[in-house]
Write a protein that holds these residues in place. Structure first.
Motif, PDB file in Angstrom:
ATOM      1  N   SER A   1       0.804  -1.226   0.000  1.00 17.56           N
ATOM      2  CA  SER A   1       0.000   0.000   0.000  1.00 17.56           C
ATOM      3  C   SER A   1       0.836   1.275   0.000  1.00 17.56           C
ATOM      4  O   SER A   1       1.604   1.547   0.929  1.00 17.56           O
ATOM      5  CB  SER A   1      -0.920   0.012   1.223  1.00 17.56           C
ATOM      6  N   ASN A   2       0.650   2.087  -1.039  1.00 20.54           N
ATOM      7  CA  ASN A   2       1.286   3.401  -1.078  1.00 20.54           C
ATOM      8  C   ASN A   2       0.699   4.319  -0.009  1.00 20.54           C
ATOM      9  O   ASN A   2       1.406   5.151   0.563  1.00 20.54           O
ATOM     10  CB  ASN A   2       1.105   4.033  -2.453  1.00 20.54           C
ATOM     11  N   HIS A   3      -0.595   4.182   0.222  1.00 18.43           N
ATOM     12  CA  HIS A   3      -1.272   5.006   1.224  1.00 18.43           C
ATOM     13  C   HIS A   3      -0.705   4.754   2.619  1.00 18.43           C
ATOM     14  O   HIS A   3      -0.328   5.699   3.324  1.00 18.43           O
ATOM     15  CB  HIS A   3      -2.772   4.707   1.189  1.00 18.43           C
ATOM     16  N   LEU A   4      -0.614   3.497   3.024  1.00 18.56           N
ATOM     17  CA  LEU A   4      -0.077   3.192   4.356  1.00 18.56           C
ATOM     18  C   LEU A   4       1.387   3.587   4.458  1.00 18.56           C
ATOM     19  O   LEU A   4       1.844   4.046   5.513  1.00 18.56           O
ATOM     20  CB  LEU A   4      -0.247   1.702   4.671  1.00 18.56           C
ATOM     21  N   HIS A   5       2.124   3.419   3.370  1.00 17.03           N
ATOM     22  CA  HIS A   5       3.543   3.786   3.374  1.00 17.03           C
ATOM     23  C   HIS A   5       3.703   5.285   3.641  1.00 17.03           C
ATOM     24  O   HIS A   5       4.507   5.707   4.480  1.00 17.03           O
ATOM     25  CB  HIS A   5       4.178   3.397   2.040  1.00 17.03           C
ATOM     26  N   ALA A   6       2.915   6.095   2.922  1.00 19.93           N
ATOM     27  CA  ALA A   6       2.987   7.549   3.120  1.00 19.93           C
ATOM     28  C   ALA A   6       2.495   7.937   4.510  1.00 19.93           C
ATOM     29  O   ALA A   6       3.071   8.815   5.163  1.00 19.93           O
ATOM     30  CB  ALA A   6       2.158   8.259   2.048  1.00 19.93           C
ATOM     31  N   LEU A   7       1.420   7.293   4.965  1.00 21.76           N
ATOM     32  CA  LEU A   7       0.872   7.600   6.286  1.00 21.76           C
ATOM     33  C   LEU A   7       1.877   7.277   7.385  1.00 21.76           C
ATOM     34  O   LEU A   7       2.090   8.082   8.307  1.00 21.76           O
ATOM     35  CB  LEU A   7      -0.418   6.813   6.506  1.00 21.76           C
ATOM     36  N   ALA A   8       2.508   6.106   7.301  1.00 22.09           N
ATOM     37  CA  ALA A   8       3.491   5.718   8.316  1.00 22.09           C
ATOM     38  C   ALA A   8       4.684   6.664   8.306  1.00 22.09           C
ATOM     39  O   ALA A   8       5.193   7.053   9.368  1.00 22.09           O
ATOM     40  CB  ALA A   8       3.946   4.281   8.077  1.00 22.09           C
ATOM     41  N   ALA A   9       5.134   7.047   7.114  1.00 26.00           N
ATOM     42  CA  ALA A   9       6.256   7.983   7.009  1.00 26.00           C
ATOM     43  C   ALA A   9       5.890   9.336   7.602  1.00 26.00           C
ATOM     44  O   ALA A   9       6.697   9.965   8.300  1.00 26.00           O
ATOM     45  CB  ALA A   9       6.678   8.145   5.553  1.00 26.00           C
ATOM     46  N   ALA A  10       4.667   9.789   7.359  1.00 25.34           N
ATOM     47  CA  ALA A  10       4.217  11.060   7.925  1.00 25.34           C
ATOM     48  C   ALA A  10       4.126  10.970   9.439  1.00 25.34           C
ATOM     49  O   ALA A  10       4.501  11.914  10.152  1.00 25.34           O
ATOM     50  CB  ALA A  10       2.856  11.435   7.341  1.00 25.34           C
ATOM     51  N   GLY A  11       3.659   9.832   9.943  1.00 25.59           N
ATOM     52  CA  GLY A  11       3.578   9.658  11.390  1.00 25.59           C
ATOM     53  C   GLY A  11       4.931   9.731  12.056  1.00 25.59           C
ATOM     54  O   GLY A  11       5.098  10.372  13.107  1.00 25.59           O
TER      55      GLY A  11
END
Length: 309
Positions: A73-83
């Motif tokens: 998931s690109n979405h989860l990857h970006a979300l985790a990186a933002a977190g």
């Protein structure tokens, strides 16, 4: 710093001409909105789709986000990186059983707490009451739909229209005739339809088959926003299913990257550009037509197919 303040400053994506022989031969011009270049980790359309969700989470006093996705998931990857970058908690609810993909290993490295739902459990994500046990387990986290979807995700993509319009003079363009982009949940497409309000059509190349619910999701977002269901078209570009990759697609991506220098991946941008190639070759767009192709990012997902680091 609140969750919303972390994302308040939207990054500017460059607009670049796409130089390919088949476009020149057809007399069609394409400019690519390079969302893949806005950030090395919070890449593509993800920053924009998360923006309004984070504003809503901040208003509720949440300390983080819980969301869904698959093992690539690109979405989860970006979300985790933002977190990790902005110091808020993230929890991922993942499809299927444990897989140690490069994306999953990144999620854990970024500090995301993972739960594997199996396939049946993940299919229940649209059912009433799905979020109830997760909100009970994580009462201080804000739930975000798969892919950062919903009206909030779409509203976050509305500024993309102005980013394009502000850069048209540098291309020597006074206007354009439409948009072309990959559609996974249809959220970004819906945001562009809202932004355009009928001024220019938005063409979505579906990365999943038509029966996977994207038409209904787009209609739901536009209906919630009080907009008519017009100004867009959806084309099945899935090539048999999500994550289905064939030799023709691989060869097209390889040749396009070699010729133009535009990096693509096989799940979204590669399929979307191949679908555009097929439509241009079929005469779908008249000579002189100018299109905006949205590079929605997702390049980190190539690692699951190519072994790239």
């Amino acid at each position: 710093m609140s969750l919303a303040e972390s994302f308040d400053r939207l990054p500017q994506a460059p607009l670049q001409r796409l130089e390919l022989d088949w476009l020149h031969q057809a007399g069609v011009e394409v400019a690519v909105l390079r969302l893949d270049l806005i950030d090395p980790l919070i890449s593509g359309n993800k920053w924009f789709k998360l923006n309004h969700h984070l504003q809503a989470a901040s208003r509720q006093g949440a300390r983080g986000i819980v969301s869904l996705g698959g093992a690539h998931s690109n979405h989860l990857h970006a979300l985790a990186a933002a977190g990790q970058r902005f110091a808020f908690a993230t929890v991922g609810l993942l499809r299927g059983q444990r897989q140690d993909t490069p994306t999953v290993l990144d999620l854990e490295r970024f500090g995301m707490q993972l739960h594997w739902l199996g396939y049946g459990g993940y299919r229940a994500r649209h059912q009433p009451g799905f979020w109830t046990p997760w909100q009970a387990q994580y009462p201080d986290l804000y739930p975000v739909p798969e892919g950062g979807g919903g009206l909030a995700g779409a509203l976050g993509c509305v500024p993309l229209r102005e980013q394009v319009r502000s850069q048209l003079p540098a291309l020597g363009w006074s206007d354009y005739h439409g948009w072309w982009l990959a559609a996974g949940t249809g959220t970004t497409l819906a945001g562009l339809v809202l932004a355009e309000a009928g001024a220019h059509p938005v063409h979505g190349a579906l990365a999943v088959p038509m029966d996977h619910g994207v038409p209904q999701q787009v209609a739901g977002i536009l209906g919630e926003a009080g907009r008519a269901l017009e100004g867009y078209a959806l084309l099945d570009a899935s090539r048999g299913g999500f994550a289905k990759v064939d030799r023709e697609l691989e060869a097209f991506i390889e040749q396009t990257e070699k010729t133009s220098g535009l990096p693509l991946e096989p799940l979204y941008t590669g399929k979307a550009l191949l679908a555009l190639y097929e439509q241009v070759r079929a005469g779908r767009f008249a000579p002189g037509c100018r299109l905006i192709f949205v590079h929605t990012g997702g390049l980190q997902g190539r690692r699951g197919f190519t072994g790239q680091a």
